[in-house]
Enzyme design. Structure first.
Site, mmCIF file in Angstrom:
data_model
loop_
_atom_site.group_PDB
_atom_site.id
_atom_site.type_symbol
_atom_site.label_atom_id
_atom_site.label_comp_id
_atom_site.label_asym_id
_atom_site.label_seq_id
_atom_site.Cartn_x
_atom_site.Cartn_y
_atom_site.Cartn_z
ATOM 1 N N CYS A 1 -37.086 -40.824 130.776
ATOM 2 C CA CYS A 1 -36.816 -41.612 130.737
ATOM 3 C C CYS A 1 -36.037 -42.067 131.916
ATOM 4 O O CYS A 1 -36.413 -41.836 132.527
ATOM 5 C CB CYS A 1 -36.731 -42.548 129.026
ATOM 6 S SG CYS A 1 -36.120 -44.358 128.804
ATOM 7 N N ASP B 1 -47.358 -48.449 129.657
ATOM 8 C CA ASP B 1 -45.485 -48.995 129.783
ATOM 9 C C ASP B 1 -44.530 -50.078 130.316
ATOM 10 O O ASP B 1 -45.138 -50.762 131.361
ATOM 11 C CB ASP B 1 -44.646 -47.901 131.355
ATOM 12 C CG ASP B 1 -43.145 -47.853 130.447
ATOM 13 O OD1 ASP B 1 -42.537 -48.889 129.577
ATOM 14 O OD2 ASP B 1 -42.351 -46.533 131.147
ATOM 15 N N HIS C 1 -44.457 -47.014 127.131
ATOM 16 C CA HIS C 1 -43.246 -45.766 127.534
ATOM 17 C C HIS C 1 -42.817 -44.331 126.023
ATOM 18 O O HIS C 1 -43.132 -45.278 125.200
ATOM 19 C CB HIS C 1 -41.836 -46.757 128.093
ATOM 20 C CG HIS C 1 -40.555 -46.382 127.937
ATOM 21 N ND1 HIS C 1 -40.453 -45.238 129.566
ATOM 22 C CD2 HIS C 1 -39.560 -45.828 127.350
ATOM 23 C CE1 HIS C 1 -39.436 -45.615 129.778
ATOM 24 N NE2 HIS C 1 -38.888 -45.562 128.298
#
Length: 291
Positions: free
Chosen positions: A170, A227, A259
């Site tokens: 991330c 995502d 995600h």
């Protein structure tokens, strides 16, 4: 000259950051999981033990003091290849520590420095409270702290800095791309769903798509087609930028994966792409001389 000396000398020649010396906001790592991710998904969460490992919290000297970090490595043998593990926006909480232990079980020295140490302790905050803190974290500061982590590993006598890799998740996935353009000694990088484009700011003057031509190490990018924060169009832009620059990059897009599909402690976890991505990461390290 010893590799350790070379690494430290190289870092001493790097541009100095304009950081005033002050007490770090974060002086020790959080225990357990960050409040923003509670409750954790116990039914899917992976827990890696420390049997056969040397693992725990440590301190890394940086230009303006020292920051806490988590490290894990095999208890015997060495020198070990190094993997820098870069946190999500939740800091170095239990999931990041567990990733370090998983890598140590594979024979690596894994180090995860707490990269928000100056800006704030995010472990007990909500997402809305975390975001303004993370926005203050300058890329230049982060890259310098990662260099300091490499110097720490070199000084330990247990690491082989000729076999250096980075992986990030991330927020850390974006950093993995940037570090691949920063450190000429890096052998390989793996970015898990790291943001590729964005607004320029004083803290984040450039993004991965802007530095494709400067990549100094092969990068594997792992992304999810579902995502909502990283559109596939931006992933394809990064792929095209790498190809245009003649860089060694491989980008995998998993259909239907959201995600944070590797985050086994969250509802976003998807076992198949997570396991496939992990296998690809280890193969990437082997292929490019880290393992």
């Amino acid at each position: 000259m010893k590799e350790q000396d070379f690494t430290l000398d190289r870092l001493s020649l790097a541009p100095k950051l304009d950081l005033s010396r002050r007490e770090m906001v974060v002086t020790s790592l959080a225990t357990g999981f960050a409040a923003a991710v509670q409750p954790v998904m116990a039914q899917t969460m992976i827990t890696t033990d420390t049997e056969g490992l040397e693992a725990g919290e440590t301190k890394i000297k940086v230009e303006d003091g020292e920051i806490p970090a988590y490290q894990a490595m095999p208890a015997e043998g060495g020198p070990f290849p190094i993997v820098l593990v870069v946190q999500e926006i939740f800091g170095v909480h239990e999931h990041i520590k567990d990733i370090c232990r998983r890598l140590a079980k594979e024979g690596y020295m894994a180090i995860a420095p707490e990269l928000f140490a100056r800006q704030g302790d995010v472990s007990g905050l909500s997402i809305n409270e975390i975001l303004p803190i993370v926005a203050k974290v300058a890329d230049q500061q982060v890259l310098s702290d990662l260099d300091a982590a490499v110097a720490y590993a070199a000084a330990s006598g247990k690491a082989d800095t000729n076999r250096l890799a980075i992986t990030g998740f991330c927020w850390g996935g974006r950093i993995a791309w940037l570090y691949a353009a920063h450190n000429p000694n890096l052998k390989a990088a793996v970015a898990w769903y790291g943001r590729l484009v964005g607004q320029q700011s004083e803290a984040t003057p450039r993004h991965p798509v802007d530095i494709a031509a400067e990549l100094k190490a092969p990068v594997l990018g792992l992304y999810g087609a579902a995502d909502q924060g990283i559109p596939v169009e931006t992933v394809e832009r990064m792929r095209s930028a790498c190809e245009a620059a003649g860089k060694t990059c491989e980008i995998i897009i998993y259909p239907d994966a959201p995600h944070a599909f590797h985050a086994d402690y969250r509802p976003s976890y998807r076992p198949e792409p997570a396991k496939d991505g992990w296998s690809r990461m280890l193969a990437w390290f082997r292929k490019h001389g880290v393992a």
